[in-house]
Design a protein around this motif. Structure first.
Motif, PDB file in Angstrom:
ATOM      1  N   ARG A 296      25.773  53.180   8.028  1.00 42.08           N
ATOM      2  CA  ARG A 296      25.211  51.779   8.554  1.00 42.08           C
ATOM      3  C   ARG A 296      26.326  51.052   9.589  1.00 42.08           C
ATOM      4  N   PRO A 297      27.583  51.115   9.434  1.00 42.95           N
ATOM      5  CA  PRO A 297      28.401  50.476  10.288  1.00 42.95           C
ATOM      6  C   PRO A 297      28.336  51.063  11.798  1.00 42.95           C
ATOM      7  N   PHE A 298      28.027  52.215  11.969  1.00 44.74           N
ATOM      8  CA  PHE A 298      27.528  52.862  13.316  1.00 44.74           C
ATOM      9  C   PHE A 298      26.358  52.071  13.673  1.00 44.74           C
ATOM     10  N   SER A 299      25.286  52.197  12.865  1.00 42.26           N
ATOM     11  CA  SER A 299      24.047  51.311  13.266  1.00 42.26           C
ATOM     12  C   SER A 299      24.178  49.894  13.753  1.00 42.26           C
ATOM     13  N   ILE A 300      25.170  49.209  13.103  1.00 41.99           N
ATOM     14  CA  ILE A 300      25.487  47.752  13.219  1.00 41.99           C
ATOM     15  C   ILE A 300      26.283  47.823  14.576  1.00 41.99           C
ATOM     16  N   ALA A 301      27.147  48.811  14.876  1.00 44.01           N
ATOM     17  CA  ALA A 301      27.770  48.709  16.195  1.00 44.01           C
ATOM     18  C   ALA A 301      26.797  49.007  17.383  1.00 44.01           C
ATOM     19  N   ALA A 302      25.770  49.814  17.200  1.00 43.39           N
ATOM     20  CA  ALA A 302      24.972  50.408  17.970  1.00 43.39           C
ATOM     21  C   ALA A 302      23.952  49.174  18.466  1.00 43.39           C
ATOM     22  N   GLN A 303      23.506  48.345  17.421  1.00 43.91           N
ATOM     23  CA  GLN A 303      22.766  47.014  17.650  1.00 43.91           C
ATOM     24  C   GLN A 303      23.684  46.059  18.444  1.00 43.91           C
ATOM     25  N   LEU A 304      24.890  45.953  18.195  1.00 44.29           N
ATOM     26  CA  LEU A 304      25.813  45.050  18.724  1.00 44.29           C
ATOM     27  C   LEU A 304      26.045  45.384  20.121  1.00 44.29           C
TER      28      LEU A 304
END
Length: 302
Positions: free
Chosen positions: A54-62
């Motif tokens: 999930r942190p990777f997904s949040i980073a990609a969305q940011l």
């Protein structure tokens, strides 16, 4: 030492062989709990690993949000990084809605045939230790409790609750703040579609898992500072005056340690150092309470 305390300790005396037998039984129970936790976590390794992504997904969305701002001319590089950090904080607290990036949200690779399998094994072992911690803590307490006075047992029990709660606070800080920022910063360094050159971040599953678990362990252990200092104060090894006098050295040591264990960026270091410094001063307050209570007990005994 009061007479009831002496009689209580005498009643708990046992031959060395009995203690060794009890130790063996508690070790078997602890190993069994860890193994059972490992089996459960290994069975659910794939959904657990997706949860850790999930942190990777949040980073990609940011990153997608930042690229959309850059396309509309929203500030320079430095300002853009600051805006990105602000958006990350707003997104993590649920104020800002993040758009889904085009294509895959996450893309990890493994370069050895059994790399992902062994990563699942490590995930199972890590999760098994976490699941088995309440049993491990109780086994340790139950083994040493007969050698403690009644007031010492009452004083020790709160630490069994505080230690895991503080560890979860440190782990939550890594999961919700540190890792998204580190990965967002890493993704922002990519070169995509520029003069036929493509430099993309494709982390290995083992490297990602090792980084995440290392940070969780470091932050969780650092957050044990109030427990450690309070126990040292109860043992008479430190006092509030000593901690207050050496606060500058403590702050310097915390900053240096935070710089060593965190990724090489000032934001991650600050996000670790500030809570630990705050916990240090909270620990001083806890030590003062212990000293006050000890003084009252000594005055009552006199």
């Amino acid at each position: 030492m009061s007479a009831p305390d002496e009689s209580e300790i005498e009643a708990s005396r046992a031959p060395l062989l009995d203690h060794l037998i009890e130790l063996r039984q508690r070790l078997i129970t602890s190993v069994g709990a860890i193994f059972l936790g490992f089996l459960v976590c290994f069975y659910f390794a794939e959904p657990l690993f997706k949860f850790l992504l999930r942190p990777f997904s949040i980073a990609a969305q940011l990153l997608a949000l930042r690229q959309g701002e850059a396309a509309h001319g929203a500030g320079g590089q430095v300002l853009g990084m600051l805006v990105g950090a602000q958006n990350m904080f707003l997104a993590l607290v649920g104020v800002l809605h993040l758009p889904a990036p085009v294509g895959k949200v996450t893309s990890l690779v493994f370069t050895a045939p059994l790399e992902f399998f062994f990563t699942k094994v490590k995930l199972g072992a890590f999760g098994g230790l976490i699941l088995a911690f309440p049993i491990l803590a109780w086994q340790i307490y139950a083994f040493v409790a007969p050698g403690l006075y009644k007031r010492e047992r009452r004083a020790f029990l709160p630490f069994l609750l505080a230690a895991p709660l503080l560890f979860l606070m440190g782990a939550g800080l890594v999961y919700y703040m540190i890792m998204p920022f580190v990965l967002w910063f890493s993704l922002s360094q990519q070169i995509v579609g520029t003069a036929g050159i493509s430099v993309q971040l494709l982390p290995k599953v083992s490297d990602y898992f090792d980084l995440l678990t290392t940070l969780i362990l470091c932050f969780g252990l650092f957050f044990q500072l109030p427990v450690i200092l309070t126990l040292l104060a109860m043992a008479g090894l430190v006092n509030a005056a000593m901690l207050i006098k050496g606060w500058r050295f403590a702050v310097a040591g915390i900053v240096v340690a935070a710089a060593i264990v965190t990724p090489p960026d000032p934001i991650s270091m600050t996000l670790l150092a500030l809570p630990i410094i705050a916990l240090y001063f909270i620990s001083i307050g806890c030590v003062k309470l212990i000293e006050k209570k000890r003084g009252e007990e000594d005055a009552a005994a006199a």
